[in-house]
Design a protein around this motif. Structure first.
Motif, PDB file in Angstrom:
ATOM      1  N   MET A   1      38.881  52.832  36.226  1.00  0.00           N
ATOM      2  CA  MET A   1      39.620  51.608  36.037  1.00  0.00           C
ATOM      3  C   MET A   1      39.028  50.523  36.936  1.00  0.00           C
ATOM      4  O   MET A   1      38.758  50.740  38.102  1.00  0.00           O
ATOM      5  N   SER A   2      38.830  49.345  36.414  1.00  0.00           N
ATOM      6  CA  SER A   2      38.226  48.271  37.194  1.00  0.00           C
ATOM      7  C   SER A   2      39.274  47.579  38.054  1.00  0.00           C
ATOM      8  O   SER A   2      40.465  47.637  37.783  1.00  0.00           O
ATOM      9  N   ALA A   3      38.801  46.902  39.090  1.00  0.00           N
ATOM     10  CA  ALA A   3      39.690  46.180  39.999  1.00  0.00           C
ATOM     11  C   ALA A   3      40.339  45.015  39.256  1.00  0.00           C
ATOM     12  O   ALA A   3      39.748  44.453  38.330  1.00  0.00           O
ATOM     13  N   GLU A 136      37.262  40.204  48.476  1.00  0.00           N
ATOM     14  CA  GLU A 136      37.444  41.654  48.330  1.00  0.00           C
ATOM     15  C   GLU A 136      38.214  42.221  49.524  1.00  0.00           C
ATOM     16  O   GLU A 136      39.132  43.031  49.354  1.00  0.00           O
ATOM     17  N   LYS A 137      37.872  41.796  50.732  1.00  0.00           N
ATOM     18  CA  LYS A 137      38.604  42.254  51.914  1.00  0.00           C
ATOM     19  C   LYS A 137      40.073  41.833  51.835  1.00  0.00           C
ATOM     20  O   LYS A 137      40.968  42.606  52.166  1.00  0.00           O
ATOM     21  N   TRP A 138      40.315  40.609  51.395  1.00  0.00           N
ATOM     22  CA  TRP A 138      41.687  40.137  51.249  1.00  0.00           C
ATOM     23  C   TRP A 138      42.422  40.957  50.187  1.00  0.00           C
ATOM     24  O   TRP A 138      43.552  41.392  50.385  1.00  0.00           O
ATOM     25  N   ARG A 139      41.756  41.174  49.059  1.00  0.00           N
ATOM     26  CA  ARG A 139      42.381  41.938  47.977  1.00  0.00           C
ATOM     27  C   ARG A 139      42.757  43.336  48.443  1.00  0.00           C
ATOM     28  O   ARG A 139      43.789  43.880  48.058  1.00  0.00           O
ATOM     29  N   LEU A 140      41.952  43.911  49.293  1.00  0.00           N
ATOM     30  CA  LEU A 140      42.236  45.243  49.822  1.00  0.00           C
ATOM     31  C   LEU A 140      43.148  45.191  51.050  1.00  0.00           C
ATOM     32  O   LEU A 140      43.372  46.200  51.708  1.00  0.00           O
ATOM     33  N   ASN A 141      43.655  43.970  51.345  1.00  0.00           N
ATOM     34  CA  ASN A 141      44.596  43.749  52.443  1.00  0.00           C
ATOM     35  C   ASN A 141      43.981  44.090  53.797  1.00  0.00           C
ATOM     36  O   ASN A 141      44.627  44.703  54.642  1.00  0.00           O
ATOM     37  N   LEU A 142      42.751  43.683  53.987  1.00  0.00           N
ATOM     38  CA  LEU A 142      42.068  43.990  55.230  1.00  0.00           C
ATOM     39  C   LEU A 142      41.910  42.800  56.164  1.00  0.00           C
ATOM     40  O   LEU A 142      41.378  42.940  57.254  1.00  0.00           O
ATOM     41  N   THR A 143      42.357  41.606  55.761  1.00  0.00           N
ATOM     42  CA  THR A 143      42.120  40.431  56.596  1.00  0.00           C
ATOM     43  C   THR A 143      43.163  40.260  57.686  1.00  0.00           C
ATOM     44  O   THR A 143      42.856  39.756  58.757  1.00  0.00           O
TER      45      THR A 143
END
Length: 152
Positions: A1-3, A136-143
């Motif tokens: 499944m794609s992001a 991408e970092k934000w989407r993965l909640n890493l910021t």
């Protein structure tokens, strides 16, 4: 499944760089509107974030509008390129906060202290890569950043 697709408003100073960044962000990121001045940002971003996109100014003959213009839902974020300062971000964000019903979304701001090529195709590529990485970092909640600009 794609992001899932991330939808943004992109702010840059030139359409030439904007076109390259928009193309480089695909297919993971949909740029729904490209904004090319502080005045345009202050006028249009609050309208889009409050769902009032029907009140966007009419396109004048010969004017190039970049982005999909797909306003079926509020964008996920606003990304300001290297031609915008922290003061510009603060002004745009305040205008958005002062607009009734405007959804709060994260703002990304280019870190002009980081090395980058001179304006031109290589600059656009470098900024595209930095933008993709930050999104991408934000989407993965890493910021971890929720109020100020997310620097990229």
């Amino acid at each position: 499944m794609s992001a899932p697709l991330t939808r943004i408003i992109l702010c840059g100073k030139t359409a030439a760089i904007g076109r390259g960044v928009i193309a480089g962000l695909k297919p993971q990121v949909e740029v729904i509107r490209f904004v090319s001045s502080l005045n345009q940002a202050n006028n249009e971003i609050p309208l889009i974030l409050s769902g009032q996109y029907k009140n966007l100014p009419e396109v004048t003959k010969g004017e190039e509008i970049l982005g999909t213009q797909n306003f079926n839902r509020i964008p996920d974020a606003v990304m300001l390129g290297g031609g915008y300062s922290k003061q510009d971000f603060e002004q745009i964000q305040k205008t958005c906060l002062d607009t009734p019903k405007a959804k709060a979304v994260p703002f990304f701001l280019a870190d002009t202290t980081l090395p980058a090529p001179p304006l031109g195709p290589e600059y656009g590529k470098a900024m595209t890569n930095r933008a993709k990485d930050a999104l991408e970092k934000w989407r993965l909640n890493l910021t971890g950043n929720t109020t100020g600009p997310i620097w990229y």
